[in-house]
Design a protein around this motif. Structure first.
Motif, PDB file in Angstrom:
ATOM      1  N   ASP A  39     -24.741  -2.899  55.075  1.00 58.17           N
ATOM      2  CA  ASP A  39     -24.050  -3.184  56.337  1.00 58.17           C
ATOM      3  C   ASP A  39     -22.703  -3.847  56.080  1.00 58.17           C
ATOM      4  OD1 ASP A  39     -26.130  -2.134  57.847  1.00 58.17           O
ATOM      5  OD2 ASP A  39     -27.094  -4.081  58.163  1.00 58.17           O
ATOM      6  N   GLU A  40     -22.653  -4.727  55.079  1.00 56.78           N
ATOM      7  CA  GLU A  40     -21.398  -5.378  54.739  1.00 56.78           C
ATOM      8  C   GLU A  40     -20.420  -4.381  54.100  1.00 56.78           C
ATOM      9  OE1 GLU A  40     -23.049  -8.548  52.422  1.00 56.78           O
ATOM     10  OE2 GLU A  40     -23.092  -9.899  54.137  1.00 56.78           O
ATOM     11  N   VAL A  41     -20.949  -3.421  53.346  1.00 58.80           N
ATOM     12  CA  VAL A  41     -20.105  -2.355  52.798  1.00 58.80           C
ATOM     13  C   VAL A  41     -19.519  -1.547  53.950  1.00 58.80           C
ATOM     14  CG1 VAL A  41     -20.067  -0.227  51.417  1.00 58.80           C
ATOM     15  CG2 VAL A  41     -21.338  -2.221  50.593  1.00 58.80           C
ATOM     16  N   GLN A  42     -20.346  -1.220  54.937  1.00 56.87           N
ATOM     17  CA  GLN A  42     -19.869  -0.470  56.097  1.00 56.87           C
ATOM     18  C   GLN A  42     -18.781  -1.241  56.839  1.00 56.87           C
ATOM     19  OE1 GLN A  42     -23.584   0.199  58.162  1.00 56.87           O
ATOM     20  NE2 GLN A  42     -23.967   2.126  57.064  1.00 56.87           N
ATOM     21  N   SER A  43     -18.944  -2.549  56.967  1.00 58.01           N
ATOM     22  CA  SER A  43     -17.930  -3.377  57.620  1.00 58.01           C
ATOM     23  C   SER A  43     -16.626  -3.363  56.828  1.00 58.01           C
ATOM     24  CB  SER A  43     -18.420  -4.825  57.750  1.00 58.01           C
ATOM     25  OG  SER A  43     -19.527  -4.889  58.611  1.00 58.01           O
ATOM     26  N   THR A  44     -16.739  -3.381  55.508  1.00 60.25           N
ATOM     27  CA  THR A  44     -15.545  -3.341  54.661  1.00 60.25           C
ATOM     28  C   THR A  44     -14.824  -2.011  54.820  1.00 60.25           C
ATOM     29  OG1 THR A  44     -16.562  -4.854  53.084  1.00 60.25           O
ATOM     30  CG2 THR A  44     -14.697  -3.554  52.302  1.00 60.25           C
ATOM     31  N   PHE A  45     -15.590  -0.917  54.811  1.00 64.15           N
ATOM     32  CA  PHE A  45     -14.975   0.404  55.001  1.00 64.15           C
ATOM     33  C   PHE A  45     -14.255   0.443  56.348  1.00 64.15           C
ATOM     34  CE2 PHE A  45     -16.924   1.762  51.228  1.00 64.15           C
ATOM     35  CZ  PHE A  45     -16.593   3.080  50.942  1.00 64.15           C
ATOM     36  N   SER A  46     -14.887  -0.096  57.373  1.00 68.58           N
ATOM     37  CA  SER A  46     -14.286  -0.124  58.698  1.00 68.58           C
ATOM     38  C   SER A  46     -12.994  -0.954  58.689  1.00 68.58           C
ATOM     39  CB  SER A  46     -15.279  -0.700  59.706  1.00 68.58           C
ATOM     40  OG  SER A  46     -14.705  -0.781  60.979  1.00 68.58           O
ATOM     41  N   ALA A  47     -13.026  -2.102  58.026  1.00 65.71           N
ATOM     42  CA  ALA A  47     -11.841  -2.956  57.945  1.00 65.71           C
ATOM     43  C   ALA A  47     -10.704  -2.266  57.200  1.00 65.71           C
ATOM     44  CB  ALA A  47     -12.192  -4.278  57.257  1.00 65.71           C
ATOM     45  N   LEU A  48     -11.061  -1.354  56.307  1.00 68.17           N
ATOM     46  CA  LEU A  48     -10.056  -0.605  55.556  1.00 68.17           C
ATOM     47  C   LEU A  48      -9.584   0.643  56.310  1.00 68.17           C
ATOM     48  CD1 LEU A  48     -11.738  -0.894  52.062  1.00 68.17           C
ATOM     49  CD2 LEU A  48      -9.517  -1.855  52.695  1.00 68.17           C
ATOM     50  N   GLY A  49     -10.101   0.834  57.518  1.00 64.25           N
ATOM     51  CA  GLY A  49      -9.672   1.967  58.331  1.00 64.25           C
ATOM     52  C   GLY A  49     -10.429   3.250  58.057  1.00 64.25           C
ATOM     53  N   MET A  50     -11.623   3.135  57.466  1.00 62.75           N
ATOM     54  CA  MET A  50     -12.438   4.315  57.180  1.00 62.75           C
ATOM     55  C   MET A  50     -13.736   4.244  57.959  1.00 62.75           C
ATOM     56  SD  MET A  50     -12.020   4.761  53.023  1.00 62.75           S
ATOM     57  CE  MET A  50     -12.482   3.075  52.607  1.00 62.75           C
ATOM     58  N   ASP A  51     -14.217   5.384  58.360  1.00 68.40           N
ATOM     59  CA  ASP A  51     -15.511   5.495  59.006  1.00 68.40           C
ATOM     60  C   ASP A  51     -16.596   5.194  57.973  1.00 68.40           C
ATOM     61  OD1 ASP A  51     -17.965   7.407  59.813  1.00 68.40           O
ATOM     62  OD2 ASP A  51     -16.847   6.805  61.598  1.00 68.40           O
ATOM     63  N   SER A  52     -17.695   4.606  58.414  1.00 73.50           N
ATOM     64  CA  SER A  52     -18.771   4.283  57.470  1.00 73.50           C
ATOM     65  C   SER A  52     -19.366   5.537  56.833  1.00 73.50           C
ATOM     66  CB  SER A  52     -19.859   3.448  58.140  1.00 73.50           C
ATOM     67  OG  SER A  52     -20.463   4.173  59.192  1.00 73.50           O
ATOM     68  N   ALA A  53     -19.166   6.698  57.457  1.00 77.26           N
ATOM     69  CA  ALA A  53     -19.643   7.959  56.871  1.00 77.26           C
ATOM     70  C   ALA A  53     -18.911   8.275  55.564  1.00 77.26           C
ATOM     71  CB  ALA A  53     -19.470   9.108  57.860  1.00 77.26           C
ATOM     72  N   MET A  54     -17.756   7.654  55.346  1.00 74.85           N
ATOM     73  CA  MET A  54     -17.011   7.865  54.102  1.00 74.85           C
ATOM     74  C   MET A  54     -17.793   7.359  52.891  1.00 74.85           C
ATOM     75  SD  MET A  54     -14.170   9.511  54.442  1.00 74.85           S
ATOM     76  CE  MET A  54     -13.209   9.086  53.008  1.00 74.85           C
ATOM     77  N   ILE A  55     -18.704   6.427  53.109  1.00 74.71           N
ATOM     78  CA  ILE A  55     -19.525   5.919  52.000  1.00 74.71           C
ATOM     79  C   ILE A  55     -20.247   7.088  51.342  1.00 74.71           C
ATOM     80  CG2 ILE A  55     -21.518   4.485  51.376  1.00 74.71           C
ATOM     81  CD1 ILE A  55     -20.640   2.611  53.729  1.00 74.71           C
ATOM     82  N   GLN A  56     -20.779   7.994  52.160  1.00 75.56           N
ATOM     83  CA  GLN A  56     -21.509   9.147  51.630  1.00 75.56           C
ATOM     84  C   GLN A  56     -20.599  10.083  50.846  1.00 75.56           C
ATOM     85  OE1 GLN A  56     -23.459  10.887  55.021  1.00 75.56           O
ATOM     86  NE2 GLN A  56     -24.954   9.242  55.161  1.00 75.56           N
ATOM     87  N   GLN A  57     -19.302  10.021  51.086  1.00 78.07           N
ATOM     88  CA  GLN A  57     -18.365  10.838  50.326  1.00 78.07           C
ATOM     89  C   GLN A  57     -17.913  10.124  49.051  1.00 78.07           C
ATOM     90  OE1 GLN A  57     -15.287  12.715  52.727  1.00 78.07           O
ATOM     91  NE2 GLN A  57     -16.561  12.449  54.555  1.00 78.07           N
ATOM     92  N   PHE A  58     -17.847   8.804  49.082  1.00 76.02           N
ATOM     93  CA  PHE A  58     -17.480   8.021  47.901  1.00 76.02           C
ATOM     94  C   PHE A  58     -18.581   8.077  46.837  1.00 76.02           C
ATOM     95  CE2 PHE A  58     -13.919   6.297  50.024  1.00 76.02           C
ATOM     96  CZ  PHE A  58     -13.256   5.368  49.240  1.00 76.02           C
ATOM     97  N   VAL A  59     -19.840   7.951  47.269  1.00 77.11           N
ATOM     98  CA  VAL A  59     -20.951   7.770  46.333  1.00 77.11           C
ATOM     99  C   VAL A  59     -21.075   8.893  45.301  1.00 77.11           C
ATOM    100  CG1 VAL A  59     -23.465   7.556  46.147  1.00 77.11           C
ATOM    101  CG2 VAL A  59     -22.213   6.177  47.812  1.00 77.11           C
TER     102      VAL A  59
END
Length: 158
Positions: free
Chosen positions: A110-130
């Motif tokens: 959840d904190e990773v998702q918040s960081t992605f959001s703060a960086l201007g990315m949708d949390s779905a981007m995590i699935q593309q980074f991994v």
């Protein structure tokens, strides 16, 4: 209370107490944090290849690539208690926070998702980074057991 939540509550209270001043907004704070992240994080060694690959394949900025990678690595370090992967690829340890409070103490997805959001990315981007990060770490010699743990940590089954 985690650092991101504290920061959000602090900024929110300032914003609510002085709405007419317009001197400080949440966007200003987040912009300042991401600029700090970009200016204080020196990408070197193999980490440059990873950041470049994320930028080219996903169309993210350097700051987003550094911040997203750093958030995921920080989560792995805090949850798995290992720095094996950062010792395998030179420069990855520089991505762990880079002196920015935005990445400090990330201990949940959840904190990773918040960081992605703060960086201007949708949390779905995590699935593309991994997948890109796992492929990179595998090429750097990180073992399959650790890669499996990272995948489970970074992409938990809902």
């Amino acid at each position: 209370m985690n650092a991101i939540l504290k920061k959000f509550l602090f900024v929110s209270s300032i914003y609510l107490l002085a709405p007419t001043a317009g001197a400080l907004t949440l966007d200003d704070v987040l912009s300042s944090e991401t600029q700090t992240l970009s200016s204080t994080t020196e990408v070197s060694g193999e980490a440059q290849q990873l950041v470049g690959k994320l930028q080219n394949q996903l169309g993210v900025s350097e700051t987003q690539a550094i911040g997203g990678t750093g958030a995921l690595l920080q989560l792995a370090q805090n949850q798995l208690g290992t720095d094996t992967m950062t010792s395998e690829a030179s420069g990855l340890s520089n991505l762990l926070g880079g002196g920015s409070s935005l990445l400090a103490n990330i201990s949940s997805i959840d904190e990773v998702q918040s960081t992605f959001s703060a960086l201007g990315m949708d949390s779905a981007m995590i699935q593309q980074f991994v997948p890109i990060m796992l492929g990179f770490l595998g090429q750097q010699g990180v073992g399959s057991s650790l890669l499996a743990q990272l995948q489970n940590l970074w992409m938990p089954v809902a």
